[in-house]
Scaffold this motif. Sequence first.
Motif, PDB file in Angstrom:
ATOM      1  N   PRO A 312      43.689 151.157  50.073  1.00  0.00           N
ATOM      2  CA  PRO A 312      42.660 150.761  49.091  1.00  0.00           C
ATOM      3  C   PRO A 312      41.547 149.935  49.740  1.00  0.00           C
ATOM      4  CG  PRO A 312      44.588 149.352  48.890  1.00  0.00           C
ATOM      5  CD  PRO A 312      44.949 150.409  49.892  1.00  0.00           C
ATOM      6  N   PRO A 339      40.577 136.587  57.583  1.00  0.00           N
ATOM      7  CA  PRO A 339      41.351 136.867  56.381  1.00  0.00           C
ATOM      8  C   PRO A 339      41.260 135.671  55.435  1.00  0.00           C
ATOM      9  CG  PRO A 339      42.794 136.319  58.213  1.00  0.00           C
ATOM     10  CD  PRO A 339      41.409 136.452  58.773  1.00  0.00           C
ATOM     11  N   ILE A 340      41.294 135.921  54.157  1.00  0.00           N
ATOM     12  CA  ILE A 340      41.193 134.812  53.202  1.00  0.00           C
ATOM     13  C   ILE A 340      42.351 133.841  53.445  1.00  0.00           C
ATOM     14  CG2 ILE A 340      41.107 134.181  50.760  1.00  0.00           C
ATOM     15  CD1 ILE A 340      38.725 135.919  51.871  1.00  0.00           C
ATOM     16  N   GLY A 341      42.000 132.610  53.736  1.00  0.00           N
ATOM     17  CA  GLY A 341      43.027 131.593  53.992  1.00  0.00           C
ATOM     18  C   GLY A 341      43.551 131.578  55.417  1.00  0.00           C
ATOM     19  N   ASP A 346      41.129 133.566  64.898  1.00  0.00           N
ATOM     20  CA  ASP A 346      42.444 133.776  65.518  1.00  0.00           C
ATOM     21  C   ASP A 346      42.850 135.243  65.434  1.00  0.00           C
ATOM     22  OD1 ASP A 346      42.642 131.106  66.014  1.00  0.00           O
ATOM     23  OD2 ASP A 346      44.512 130.801  64.899  1.00  0.00           O
ATOM     24  N   ALA A 347      43.474 135.728  66.477  1.00  0.00           N
ATOM     25  CA  ALA A 347      44.090 137.053  66.453  1.00  0.00           C
ATOM     26  C   ALA A 347      45.428 136.962  67.160  1.00  0.00           C
ATOM     27  CB  ALA A 347      43.202 138.087  67.144  1.00  0.00           C
ATOM     28  N   THR A 348      46.430 137.608  66.610  1.00  0.00           N
ATOM     29  CA  THR A 348      47.745 137.597  67.260  1.00  0.00           C
ATOM     30  C   THR A 348      47.738 138.574  68.430  1.00  0.00           C
ATOM     31  OG1 THR A 348      48.643 139.374  65.922  1.00  0.00           O
ATOM     32  CG2 THR A 348      48.880 137.135  65.052  1.00  0.00           C
ATOM     33  N   LEU A 392      43.425 149.530  60.620  1.00  0.00           N
ATOM     34  CA  LEU A 392      43.121 148.090  60.572  1.00  0.00           C
ATOM     35  C   LEU A 392      43.828 147.436  59.388  1.00  0.00           C
ATOM     36  CD1 LEU A 392      39.292 148.118  61.415  1.00  0.00           C
ATOM     37  CD2 LEU A 392      41.138 147.242  62.868  1.00  0.00           C
ATOM     38  N   PHE A 393      43.860 148.146  58.285  1.00  0.00           N
ATOM     39  CA  PHE A 393      44.541 147.629  57.090  1.00  0.00           C
ATOM     40  C   PHE A 393      46.008 147.326  57.409  1.00  0.00           C
ATOM     41  CE2 PHE A 393      46.760 147.727  53.114  1.00  0.00           C
ATOM     42  CZ  PHE A 393      45.874 147.229  52.181  1.00  0.00           C
ATOM     43  N   ASP A 394      46.622 148.229  58.128  1.00  0.00           N
ATOM     44  CA  ASP A 394      48.056 148.085  58.413  1.00  0.00           C
ATOM     45  C   ASP A 394      48.367 146.921  59.346  1.00  0.00           C
ATOM     46  OD1 ASP A 394      48.520 150.186  56.744  1.00  0.00           O
ATOM     47  OD2 ASP A 394      48.798 151.683  58.328  1.00  0.00           O
ATOM     48  N   ILE A 395      47.357 146.421  60.053  1.00  0.00           N
ATOM     49  CA  ILE A 395      47.611 145.257  60.925  1.00  0.00           C
ATOM     50  C   ILE A 395      46.920 143.993  60.392  1.00  0.00           C
ATOM     51  CG2 ILE A 395      48.089 146.523  63.047  1.00  0.00           C
ATOM     52  CD1 ILE A 395      45.155 146.060  63.867  1.00  0.00           C
ATOM     53  N   GLY A 396      46.476 144.059  59.140  1.00  0.00           N
ATOM     54  CA  GLY A 396      45.905 142.864  58.509  1.00  0.00           C
ATOM     55  C   GLY A 396      44.517 142.515  58.981  1.00  0.00           C
ATOM     56  N   LEU A 397      43.762 143.518  59.447  1.00  0.00           N
ATOM     57  CA  LEU A 397      42.420 143.237  59.972  1.00  0.00           C
ATOM     58  C   LEU A 397      41.338 144.029  59.222  1.00  0.00           C
ATOM     59  CD1 LEU A 397      43.035 143.088  63.842  1.00  0.00           C
ATOM     60  CD2 LEU A 397      42.701 141.179  62.250  1.00  0.00           C
ATOM     61  N   ALA A 398      41.556 144.246  57.943  1.00  0.00           N
ATOM     62  CA  ALA A 398      40.586 145.052  57.189  1.00  0.00           C
ATOM     63  C   ALA A 398      39.878 144.227  56.113  1.00  0.00           C
ATOM     64  CB  ALA A 398      41.286 146.249  56.557  1.00  0.00           C
ATOM     65  N   THR A 399      39.817 142.919  56.296  1.00  0.00           N
ATOM     66  CA  THR A 399      39.150 142.090  55.290  1.00  0.00           C
ATOM     67  C   THR A 399      37.673 142.500  55.191  1.00  0.00           C
ATOM     68  OG1 THR A 399      40.589 140.295  56.005  1.00  0.00           O
ATOM     69  CG2 THR A 399      38.812 139.730  54.482  1.00  0.00           C
TER      70      THR A 399
ATOM     71  N   THR B  86      47.930 132.291  62.165  1.00  0.00           N
ATOM     72  CA  THR B  86      47.540 133.657  61.807  1.00  0.00           C
ATOM     73  C   THR B  86      48.655 134.361  61.054  1.00  0.00           C
ATOM     74  OG1 THR B  86      48.320 134.288  63.955  1.00  0.00           O
ATOM     75  CG2 THR B  86      45.985 133.965  63.744  1.00  0.00           C
ATOM     76  N   LEU B  88      49.777 135.456  58.273  1.00  0.00           N
ATOM     77  CA  LEU B  88      49.596 135.917  56.902  1.00  0.00           C
ATOM     78  C   LEU B  88      50.231 137.290  56.763  1.00  0.00           C
ATOM     79  CD1 LEU B  88      45.818 135.071  56.445  1.00  0.00           C
ATOM     80  CD2 LEU B  88      47.708 133.894  55.374  1.00  0.00           C
ATOM     81  N   VAL B  90      50.191 141.151  55.694  1.00  0.00           N
ATOM     82  CA  VAL B  90      49.114 142.135  55.774  1.00  0.00           C
ATOM     83  C   VAL B  90      48.340 142.187  54.464  1.00  0.00           C
ATOM     84  CG1 VAL B  90      48.663 144.614  55.876  1.00  0.00           C
ATOM     85  CG2 VAL B  90      50.104 143.531  57.601  1.00  0.00           C
ATOM     86  N   ASP B  92      48.006 139.842  52.155  1.00  0.00           N
ATOM     87  CA  ASP B  92      47.192 138.631  52.002  1.00  0.00           C
ATOM     88  C   ASP B  92      45.980 138.687  52.921  1.00  0.00           C
ATOM     89  OD1 ASP B  92      48.842 137.584  50.147  1.00  0.00           O
ATOM     90  OD2 ASP B  92      49.909 136.253  51.525  1.00  0.00           O
ATOM     91  N   ALA B  93      46.215 139.141  54.136  1.00  0.00           N
ATOM     92  CA  ALA B  93      45.148 139.122  55.124  1.00  0.00           C
ATOM     93  C   ALA B  93      44.007 140.046  54.737  1.00  0.00           C
ATOM     94  CB  ALA B  93      45.703 139.516  56.489  1.00  0.00           C
ATOM     95  N   ASN B  94      44.320 141.222  54.258  1.00  0.00           N
ATOM     96  CA  ASN B  94      43.255 142.180  53.957  1.00  0.00           C
ATOM     97  C   ASN B  94      42.493 141.824  52.689  1.00  0.00           C
ATOM     98  OD1 ASN B  94      43.561 143.863  56.183  1.00  0.00           O
ATOM     99  ND2 ASN B  94      45.314 144.865  55.237  1.00  0.00           N
ATOM    100  N   VAL B  96      42.357 142.894  49.560  1.00  0.00           N
ATOM    101  CA  VAL B  96      41.621 143.983  48.897  1.00  0.00           C
ATOM    102  C   VAL B  96      42.008 144.041  47.426  1.00  0.00           C
ATOM    103  CG1 VAL B  96      41.313 145.355  50.943  1.00  0.00           C
ATOM    104  CG2 VAL B  96      43.369 145.636  49.583  1.00  0.00           C
TER     105      VAL B  96
END
Lengths: 547, 96
Positions: A312, A339-341, A346-348, A392-399, B86, B88, B90, B92-94, B96
């Motif tokens: 989404p 990412p919010i909050g 930072d990146a892992t 990117l979404f799957d690794i939490g980088l799609a904000t 870091t 969070l 996935v 929460d991080a995205n 959407v």
Amino acid sequence: MYKYDAIDRALVDERVEEFRDQVSRRLSGELSEDQFKPLRLMNGVYLQLHAYMLRVAIPYGVLSAKQLRALADIARRYDRGYGHFTTRQNIQFNWPSLIDIPEILERLADVEMHAIQTSGNCIRNTTMDPFAGAAADEVEDPRPWCELIRQWSTLHPEFTYLPRKFKIAVTGAPSDRAAIRAHDIGLRVVRNDEGETGFEVFAGGGLGRTPRIGVKLTDFVDGRDLLAYLTSILRVYNLAGRRDNLYKARIKILVESMGADAFRDEVEATFAQLRGGVHLTPREEIDRIRSFFPPPLAPANDVAEGSAPSRPGFNRWLLRNVAAHKVNGLASAIISLKPIGGSPGDATADQMDAVAALAEKYAGGEIRVTKEQNLVLPHVPRGYLPKLYDALFDIGLATPNAGEATDIVSCPGLDYCNLANARSIPVAQAISHRLSADGLSDQAGDLTIKISGCINACGHHHIADIGLLGVDKRGEEHYQLTLGGSGTEDAAIGQIVGPGLSGENVPEAVARVVAAYLELRISASEKFSQTLRRTGSEPFKEAVYAH
Amino acid sequence: MMVITANRLNDGRVVYRAESGAWTRALEEAQRFADEVAACSALKSAEADAGAAVGPYLIETDEGAPSGKKIVRETIRLSGPSAGTTKLSVQDANHV
């Protein structure tokens, strides 16, 4: 990408061995801390609140996938599994042990990276438009010129002990995405009537304790004379800049005290002497460096049409995080590290590895680091964007918040930094939560918020629509709010609104300012700075203190 | 009360000086000084013993915890960064 030659390789390898010996002598007690400190700083090693910090130079913010993987490996092996991308397009590791740092530097050298000149009163890593070579509005790709500056400035014997640190920024486009007027020297690529490449040159900009916008020195310097002109500026500064007062030692103070005209006259007189000779860069050398940065190719037909994304939020991400490209069929994708909050920048290690793989799969293997502490894949075939988004979404980088109010720039602040007076990251996190909770960030669109934990201004708060400066007020963290700053082509220093706020009051105050902007703006296309100029600061000031 | 703190030489970690002159990671094991003269004298010894720790200085404590004007800084040094890094989910991080 530029590839090291034998000279680069030998220089970096020798430095690793030299520092290995210095660390060994420090650990054995042969060197005192007073003797060792300048040596470690020359190699990017700071001692912060909790541990040593290693600042690694990412040359003009350009990384290969292999280099990003090496950074991930370092984060995993020697740190706590993450790295912090900075406002100077570098990366910092917050937890390495001193005894491991020579080995880290050796691993960096294996991928043509180092930490030289990431500290000290020397010429630092060049800031560059992260969309270089890709931007639709670009006059010319500035990467070869940044590489020329890198080679010239690395261990330059005349400029190793300047009065203070020195930062150069380069943009290849009329739109300023490198904050050129907030740097000691700012360069904008231009072409003259004959179609020759040259530079519009600014000097005397800078943030920190005494923020100043750079003044224009010349409309055009031929590219072949660039190093002569840079040498002239630095020579005048090196000779006349103050060394008796740390706080008055930057070039901005010299330009201001001499006056822009007198400073320009000195530079031009020096330039007249230096021009030509050893300072002239031959066309063949410029072409040789250019050959390392071939222009991106249009995508093949089979990737022109993309499949639909399965995760989404794709359309929102497309709107916020994808930039126009100069080549038909390509786009630049911004990977938000906000990412919010989360902790800005930072990146892992796992995320870095994943981005490296995505860069190879979808974007020709190149990654950029932005001064907004995000990453960019500069050359992505548009047909790949849905697949890239899903990954990117799957690794939490799609904000989907690039350039929005929740895309907050923040220095490490008092959570890590020895110089800080107040925390930055928790404030950024709280503001990010607050502005996303009721959609304020989405509604406002383009709006910059930047936070610095002390007057050194690593968070670039002076050049934000909304800037926050952490101050120590009798042992308590307070935050001074500024409005109306800009690091783009309409560069401006933000103005202080009024008395500082305690930390817990900051998120609501910022939310009220954003809400006031939404109420006051004539249309969605009127930017924050335009509204502020039109209305004056009073309604925003009322919003800040309306509690 | 006052305590001497520094950063450990080999890895930079926060340490406190115990009565034995050794450096410890635990604030509760640190030697406490009520008297400023005694504290300054111990600090001089710590400075002279630069082999294991870097940049020793005095901090204020109250009931075993940092206090005084530098309470925030010293609490962060004691407990680690107050900000999450870091970690969070996935989702929460995205956001959407």
